[in-house]
Design an enzyme around this catalytic site. Sequence first.
Site, short mmCIF file in Angstrom:
data_model
loop_
_atom_site.label_atom_id
_atom_site.label_comp_id
_atom_site.label_asym_id
_atom_site.label_seq_id
_atom_site.Cartn_x
_atom_site.Cartn_y
_atom_site.Cartn_z
N HIS A 141 0.83 -1.21 0.00
CA HIS A 141 0.00 0.00 0.00
C HIS A 141 0.87 1.26 0.00
CE1 HIS A 141 -3.87 -1.99 0.24
NE2 HIS A 141 -3.27 -2.90 0.99
N ASP A 149 2.34 -4.81 -8.92
CA ASP A 149 2.25 -6.17 -9.46
C ASP A 149 2.83 -6.24 -10.86
OD1 ASP A 149 0.77 -6.18 -7.17
OD2 ASP A 149 -1.17 -6.39 -8.16
N TYR A 177 -9.90 -1.50 -0.58
CA TYR A 177 -8.71 -1.03 -1.28
C TYR A 177 -8.91 0.42 -1.73
CZ TYR A 177 -4.71 -1.03 -4.46
OH TYR A 177 -3.53 -0.75 -5.08
N LEU A 226 -0.92 -12.89 -4.70
CA LEU A 226 0.31 -13.16 -5.45
C LEU A 226 0.18 -12.69 -6.91
CD1 LEU A 226 1.19 -16.70 -4.03
CD2 LEU A 226 1.93 -14.48 -3.18
N ALA A 282 -4.91 -14.72 -4.18
CA ALA A 282 -4.28 -14.99 -2.89
C ALA A 282 -3.26 -13.93 -2.52
CB ALA A 282 -3.62 -16.37 -2.92
C1 GLA Z 1 -2.55 -5.00 -4.80
C2 GLA Z 1 -2.45 -3.92 -5.88
C3 GLA Z 1 -1.05 -3.27 -5.88
C4 GLA Z 1 -0.65 -2.83 -4.48
C5 GLA Z 1 -0.92 -3.92 -3.45
C6 GLA Z 1 -0.68 -3.45 -2.04
O1 GLA Z 1 -1.69 -6.05 -5.09
O2 GLA Z 1 -2.70 -4.47 -7.15
O3 GLA Z 1 -1.01 -2.21 -6.80
O4 GLA Z 1 -1.30 -1.63 -4.14
O5 GLA Z 1 -2.23 -4.45 -3.54
O6 GLA Z 1 0.64 -3.14 -1.86
#
Ligand code: GLA
Length: 339
Positions: free
Chosen positions: A18, A148, A197, A105, A103
Amino acid sequence: MTAVTVQAPGRVNLIGDHTDYAGGLALPCAIDLGITIRGERNGSVIKLVSDAAAGTLKLDLTSSFDIASMQPPWGRYVAAVASELEPTIGLQGILRSTLPIGAGLSSSAALEIATALALGFEGEPMELALLSQRAELRAVGVPCGLLDQSAIIFGRANHALLIDFSSMSIEYVAFPQNLDIVIVHSGQERALVDSQYQDRREACEQAAQLIGPLSHADKTSIQSLDEPLRRRARHVATECQRVRDAAFALRNSDGAAVGKLMTESHRSLRDDFEVSTALIDQLVDRLVARPGVFGARVTGAGFGGCVVALCESGAIADPNELTGRGWIVHPSDGATLSA
Ligand code: GLA
């Protein structure tokens, strides 16, 4: 007719959650679990089956389609990529996944990137990351950052990536051979990810409007905020500092120091950012209590999913032993396309 094979890894975030959408820092790596699409590009139809779920996705590129009603449900990601990319040639193939779905990932970003490459994406890697980010928003309405996609596209074997999202610069940090990355699924499917989120992201944006970029916010300005913005901002600011410290410690092969920062990161995600769950907290405690485990934390968006632990090599011989679903993973190369 062109034969294509695409491999897109998942990612695990060692520390720095985050922080991406707040222009902060993170230290993820691509992992040796991922998604493969094998198929042929021809015609004007996308027809895909998956080994992970029943059903066949059929999408006619010559007519308009509704992403939200796409079946099977994973087809929404494929359709969202298709509507971003607007390919003129279809794809028929099989999708295989060794990644647990939903999950934490990055199974969705891996699927989006694999799809874009299989459909003939040609362009700069960063454009691919941005395309996948837009597709995620179209597919499920999640305004994700670029954590990600960056890890999946720019991953490098035996390295973690220190990413600064304010400039999108990446430094590769060698991952010491005497450390293991262990991922354990909590058994709890992620819940509330979409709405919560967005809530957290908006809180960070509000806080940044009041006190400036959170990645460098000082204690006094954080203290001037009202709750819950104060705790949200404190998480981002302290997490960015932990990422800097963890990258430094990893470069010095100091697993104990990295692990300690990871466990501190978990507490911050639990108490200040409030994205953990009781089950995840228990799993972190169980892992940290084990000999040879340097630290553990929830990884990804939170609200369920997986915990990542940093351990002495061999400390957890059987990663399935804790919840029945675990993996020892290795930092891996990013997504690849081969004919
Ligand atoms: C998800 C989002 C990312 C990031 C994470 C938390 O994976 O896709 O962009 O914000 O949550 O770090």
